[in-house]
Design a protein around this motif. Structure first.
Motif, PDB file in Angstrom:
ATOM      1  N   VAL A  66     -39.119  -9.011   9.579  1.00  0.00           N
ATOM      2  CA  VAL A  66     -37.843  -9.601   9.169  1.00  0.00           C
ATOM      3  C   VAL A  66     -37.704 -10.958   9.844  1.00  0.00           C
ATOM      4  O   VAL A  66     -38.371 -11.245  10.834  1.00  0.00           O
ATOM      5  CB  VAL A  66     -36.638  -8.700   9.525  1.00  0.00           C
ATOM      6  N   ASN A  67     -36.825 -11.747   9.304  1.00  0.00           N
ATOM      7  CA  ASN A  67     -36.540 -13.056   9.866  1.00  0.00           C
ATOM      8  C   ASN A  67     -36.047 -12.876  11.299  1.00  0.00           C
ATOM      9  O   ASN A  67     -35.221 -12.008  11.562  1.00  0.00           O
ATOM     10  CB  ASN A  67     -35.468 -13.719   8.993  1.00  0.00           C
ATOM     11  N   PRO A  68     -36.537 -13.682  12.244  1.00  0.00           N
ATOM     12  CA  PRO A  68     -36.073 -13.539  13.629  1.00  0.00           C
ATOM     13  C   PRO A  68     -34.557 -13.665  13.779  1.00  0.00           C
ATOM     14  O   PRO A  68     -33.952 -12.960  14.582  1.00  0.00           O
ATOM     15  CB  PRO A  68     -36.792 -14.673  14.369  1.00  0.00           C
ATOM     16  N   GLY A  69     -33.934 -14.544  12.983  1.00  0.00           N
ATOM     17  CA  GLY A  69     -32.487 -14.680  13.047  1.00  0.00           C
ATOM     18  C   GLY A  69     -31.777 -13.393  12.639  1.00  0.00           C
ATOM     19  O   GLY A  69     -30.783 -12.987  13.250  1.00  0.00           O
ATOM     20  N   HIS A  70     -32.297 -12.736  11.619  1.00  0.00           N
ATOM     21  CA  HIS A  70     -31.755 -11.458  11.159  1.00  0.00           C
ATOM     22  C   HIS A  70     -31.893 -10.406  12.259  1.00  0.00           C
ATOM     23  O   HIS A  70     -30.949  -9.668  12.560  1.00  0.00           O
ATOM     24  CB  HIS A  70     -32.515 -11.025   9.895  1.00  0.00           C
ATOM     25  N   PHE A  71     -33.055 -10.366  12.857  1.00  0.00           N
ATOM     26  CA  PHE A  71     -33.336  -9.383  13.905  1.00  0.00           C
ATOM     27  C   PHE A  71     -32.441  -9.608  15.128  1.00  0.00           C
ATOM     28  O   PHE A  71     -31.848  -8.666  15.658  1.00  0.00           O
ATOM     29  CB  PHE A  71     -34.813  -9.477  14.300  1.00  0.00           C
ATOM     30  N   PHE A  72     -32.314 -10.860  15.559  1.00  0.00           N
ATOM     31  CA  PHE A  72     -31.477 -11.150  16.720  1.00  0.00           C
ATOM     32  C   PHE A  72     -29.992 -10.962  16.410  1.00  0.00           C
ATOM     33  O   PHE A  72     -29.199 -10.664  17.309  1.00  0.00           O
ATOM     34  CB  PHE A  72     -31.770 -12.540  17.275  1.00  0.00           C
ATOM     35  N   VAL A  83     -36.438   4.255  14.368  1.00  0.00           N
ATOM     36  CA  VAL A  83     -35.540   4.541  15.498  1.00  0.00           C
ATOM     37  C   VAL A  83     -34.267   3.712  15.376  1.00  0.00           C
ATOM     38  O   VAL A  83     -33.162   4.209  15.628  1.00  0.00           O
ATOM     39  CB  VAL A  83     -36.260   4.265  16.838  1.00  0.00           C
ATOM     40  N   MET A  84     -34.398   2.466  14.967  1.00  0.00           N
ATOM     41  CA  MET A  84     -33.228   1.617  14.771  1.00  0.00           C
ATOM     42  C   MET A  84     -32.344   2.150  13.643  1.00  0.00           C
ATOM     43  O   MET A  84     -31.110   2.121  13.740  1.00  0.00           O
ATOM     44  CB  MET A  84     -33.658   0.178  14.480  1.00  0.00           C
ATOM     45  N   VAL A  85     -32.966   2.644  12.580  1.00  0.00           N
ATOM     46  CA  VAL A  85     -32.204   3.216  11.460  1.00  0.00           C
ATOM     47  C   VAL A  85     -31.435   4.449  11.927  1.00  0.00           C
ATOM     48  O   VAL A  85     -30.245   4.611  11.616  1.00  0.00           O
ATOM     49  CB  VAL A  85     -33.133   3.555  10.272  1.00  0.00           C
ATOM     50  N   TRP A  86     -32.101   5.321  12.676  1.00  0.00           N
ATOM     51  CA  TRP A  86     -31.424   6.506  13.208  1.00  0.00           C
ATOM     52  C   TRP A  86     -30.267   6.109  14.117  1.00  0.00           C
ATOM     53  O   TRP A  86     -29.171   6.680  14.047  1.00  0.00           O
ATOM     54  CB  TRP A  86     -32.410   7.397  13.968  1.00  0.00           C
ATOM     55  N   GLY A  87     -30.499   5.135  14.996  1.00  0.00           N
ATOM     56  CA  GLY A  87     -29.454   4.691  15.903  1.00  0.00           C
ATOM     57  C   GLY A  87     -28.246   4.129  15.170  1.00  0.00           C
ATOM     58  O   GLY A  87     -27.098   4.468  15.482  1.00  0.00           O
ATOM     59  N   ALA A  88     -28.486   3.286  14.168  1.00  0.00           N
ATOM     60  CA  ALA A  88     -27.385   2.702  13.402  1.00  0.00           C
ATOM     61  C   ALA A  88     -26.627   3.781  12.632  1.00  0.00           C
ATOM     62  O   ALA A  88     -25.394   3.748  12.554  1.00  0.00           O
ATOM     63  CB  ALA A  88     -27.912   1.632  12.450  1.00  0.00           C
ATOM     64  N   SER A  89     -27.355   4.734  12.087  1.00  0.00           N
ATOM     65  CA  SER A  89     -26.717   5.826  11.333  1.00  0.00           C
ATOM     66  C   SER A  89     -25.860   6.694  12.244  1.00  0.00           C
ATOM     67  O   SER A  89     -24.714   7.027  11.913  1.00  0.00           O
ATOM     68  CB  SER A  89     -27.780   6.696  10.657  1.00  0.00           C
ATOM     69  N   VAL A  98     -29.722  -3.147   9.057  1.00  0.00           N
ATOM     70  CA  VAL A  98     -30.860  -2.328   9.466  1.00  0.00           C
ATOM     71  C   VAL A  98     -31.460  -1.599   8.271  1.00  0.00           C
ATOM     72  O   VAL A  98     -32.677  -1.527   8.120  1.00  0.00           O
ATOM     73  CB  VAL A  98     -30.430  -1.327  10.569  1.00  0.00           C
ATOM     74  N   ILE A  99     -30.615  -1.067   7.396  1.00  0.00           N
ATOM     75  CA  ILE A  99     -31.108  -0.207   6.331  1.00  0.00           C
ATOM     76  C   ILE A  99     -31.796  -0.987   5.209  1.00  0.00           C
ATOM     77  O   ILE A  99     -32.780  -0.508   4.634  1.00  0.00           O
ATOM     78  CB  ILE A  99     -29.973   0.705   5.780  1.00  0.00           C
ATOM     79  N   VAL A 100     -31.322  -2.174   4.879  1.00  0.00           N
ATOM     80  CA  VAL A 100     -31.893  -2.922   3.751  1.00  0.00           C
ATOM     81  C   VAL A 100     -33.369  -3.260   3.980  1.00  0.00           C
ATOM     82  O   VAL A 100     -34.212  -2.950   3.126  1.00  0.00           O
ATOM     83  CB  VAL A 100     -31.049  -4.176   3.429  1.00  0.00           C
ATOM     84  N   PRO A 101     -33.752  -3.870   5.107  1.00  0.00           N
ATOM     85  CA  PRO A 101     -35.186  -4.149   5.286  1.00  0.00           C
ATOM     86  C   PRO A 101     -36.027  -2.879   5.408  1.00  0.00           C
ATOM     87  O   PRO A 101     -37.186  -2.851   5.009  1.00  0.00           O
ATOM     88  CB  PRO A 101     -35.261  -4.950   6.588  1.00  0.00           C
ATOM     89  N   PHE A 102     -35.432  -1.812   5.953  1.00  0.00           N
ATOM     90  CA  PHE A 102     -36.185  -0.568   6.119  1.00  0.00           C
ATOM     91  C   PHE A 102     -36.467   0.069   4.765  1.00  0.00           C
ATOM     92  O   PHE A 102     -37.584   0.520   4.506  1.00  0.00           O
ATOM     93  CB  PHE A 102     -35.419   0.401   7.021  1.00  0.00           C
ATOM     94  N   VAL A 103     -35.473   0.106   3.890  1.00  0.00           N
ATOM     95  CA  VAL A 103     -35.648   0.704   2.562  1.00  0.00           C
ATOM     96  C   VAL A 103     -36.631  -0.122   1.733  1.00  0.00           C
ATOM     97  O   VAL A 103     -37.442   0.424   0.993  1.00  0.00           O
ATOM     98  CB  VAL A 103     -34.286   0.830   1.844  1.00  0.00           C
TER      99      VAL A 103
END
Length: 115
Positions: free
Chosen positions: A92-98, A37-43, A81-86
């Motif tokens: 993912v690291n909490p800092g990356h997520f936040f 869902v996050m990937v779709w939203g970012a795209s 968003v796309i790099v960890p998903f692919v």
């Protein structure tokens, strides 16, 4: 052309809702990861943002500096968003997520408060 611009703006807001909503759901679930869902939203946000930056017959054009800032932020969000998903990372690291959440909110703030 005004109808097309309004439709694009609506879809852009749907992309924002998907991106932020997907992130909030992941945070509340206790498993910090990037979901589809996050990937779709970012795209959606990136593509409709590019389309919205086109002149589309408007008499008053948006500020090019604002468009550049929003474009860079949207591209950063998309990459984050796309790099960890692919790579199919389970978390993912909490800092990356936040940072994804923070940049998403910053992008919305630029849209609302920069005139």
């Amino acid at each position: 052309m005004e109808a097309l611009r309004l439709i694009l703006r609506y879809v852009h807001l749907v992309g924002f809702a998907l991106l932020l909503g997907g992130a909030v759901v992941q945070y509340l679930s206790g498993k910090i990861r990037v979901n589809s869902v996050m990937v779709w939203g970012a795209s959606i946000q990136l593509l409709t943002g590019i389309a919205l930056s086109a002149p589309l017959g408007r008499a008053v054009q948006p500020d090019p500096a604002k468009l550049a800032v929003k474009g860079v932020i949207a591209l950063l969000i998309f990459i984050m968003v796309i790099v960890p998903f692919v790579k199919k990372r389970e978390s993912v690291n909490p800092g990356h997520f936040f940072a994804i959440i923070g940049l998403t909110l910053l992008n919305a703030g630029v849209a609302v408060f920069w005139h």
